[in-house]
Scaffold this motif. Structure first.
Motif, short mmCIF file in Angstrom:
data_model
loop_
_atom_site.label_atom_id
_atom_site.label_comp_id
_atom_site.label_asym_id
_atom_site.label_seq_id
_atom_site.Cartn_x
_atom_site.Cartn_y
_atom_site.Cartn_z
N ALA A 9 0.82 -1.21 0.00
CA ALA A 9 0.00 0.00 0.00
C ALA A 9 0.85 1.26 0.00
N GLY A 10 2.18 1.09 0.00
CA GLY A 10 3.07 2.25 -0.01
C GLY A 10 3.29 2.85 1.37
N ILE A 11 3.00 2.06 2.41
CA ILE A 11 3.12 2.54 3.78
C ILE A 11 4.23 1.76 4.48
N ASN A 12 5.06 2.47 5.21
CA ASN A 12 6.10 1.84 6.01
C ASN A 12 5.42 0.91 7.01
N PRO A 13 5.81 -0.36 7.09
CA PRO A 13 5.17 -1.29 8.03
C PRO A 13 5.24 -0.82 9.49
N THR A 14 6.28 -0.08 9.85
CA THR A 14 6.38 0.44 11.22
C THR A 14 5.24 1.41 11.50
N VAL A 15 4.89 2.22 10.51
CA VAL A 15 3.78 3.16 10.67
C VAL A 15 2.47 2.40 10.74
N ARG A 16 2.30 1.43 9.85
CA ARG A 16 1.06 0.66 9.80
C ARG A 16 0.79 -0.06 11.12
N PHE A 18 2.15 0.78 14.18
CA PHE A 18 2.64 1.60 15.28
C PHE A 18 1.95 1.26 16.60
N ASP A 19 0.65 1.06 16.57
CA ASP A 19 -0.10 0.78 17.79
C ASP A 19 0.28 -0.56 18.43
N GLU A 20 0.89 -1.44 17.67
CA GLU A 20 1.29 -2.74 18.17
C GLU A 20 2.73 -2.75 18.71
N LEU A 21 3.47 -1.68 18.48
CA LEU A 21 4.86 -1.63 18.93
C LEU A 21 4.95 -1.51 20.44
N ASN A 58 21.98 8.15 19.83
CA ASN A 58 22.88 7.07 20.16
C ASN A 58 23.80 6.88 18.96
N GLY A 59 25.05 7.28 19.12
CA GLY A 59 25.96 7.24 17.99
C GLY A 59 25.49 8.22 16.94
N GLY A 60 25.32 7.78 15.73
CA GLY A 60 24.85 8.64 14.65
C GLY A 60 23.36 8.55 14.41
N CYS A 61 22.63 7.88 15.30
CA CYS A 61 21.18 7.67 15.12
C CYS A 61 20.38 8.57 16.05
N THR A 62 19.31 9.11 15.53
CA THR A 62 18.36 9.90 16.31
C THR A 62 17.03 9.17 16.27
N ARG A 63 16.54 8.77 17.45
CA ARG A 63 15.32 7.98 17.51
C ARG A 63 14.45 8.42 18.69
N TRP A 64 13.15 8.15 18.57
CA TRP A 64 12.18 8.45 19.62
C TRP A 64 11.67 7.15 20.22
N LEU A 65 11.45 7.16 21.51
CA LEU A 65 10.79 6.04 22.15
C LEU A 65 9.30 6.12 21.84
N VAL A 66 8.72 5.00 21.49
CA VAL A 66 7.29 4.95 21.16
C VAL A 66 6.47 5.43 22.35
N ARG A 67 6.84 5.04 23.58
CA ARG A 67 6.07 5.44 24.75
C ARG A 67 6.06 6.96 24.93
N ASP A 68 7.16 7.64 24.59
CA ASP A 68 7.21 9.10 24.68
C ASP A 68 6.29 9.74 23.65
#
Length: 72
Positions: A9-16, A18-21, A58-68
């Motif tokens: 469907a052209g959607i990143n599976p992580t986005v699809r 997200f509520d299950e993460l 963390n290193g060269g990565c910028t990420r968000w915690l799902v809970r935040d």
């Protein structure tokens, strides 16, 4: 992002799914923007304004915690 990371469907599976993460999962700015329905530059503006939580670096990565993100 590779084509393998996009579903039919052209959607990143992580986005699809997200509520299950788990809350401890880390996501990148593309996922943050997609989940909020905003552009990537707008997502960064929301971080600067305090409307979104600050990411973890963390290193060269910028990420968000799902809970935040859920709390925001």
């Amino acid at each position: 992002m590779s084509q393998k990371a996009i579903d039919q469907a052209g959607i990143n599976p992580t986005v699809r799914h997200f509520d299950e993460l788990p809350g401890s999962a880390l996501v990148d700015i593309k996922v943050v923007a997609a989940v909020r329905g905003i552009s990537i530059p707008t997502a960064w503006r929301h971080v600067r304004k305090g409307l979104l939580p600050a990411p973890q670096k963390n290193g060269g990565c910028t990420r968000w915690l799902v809970r935040d993100l859920r709390a925001a």
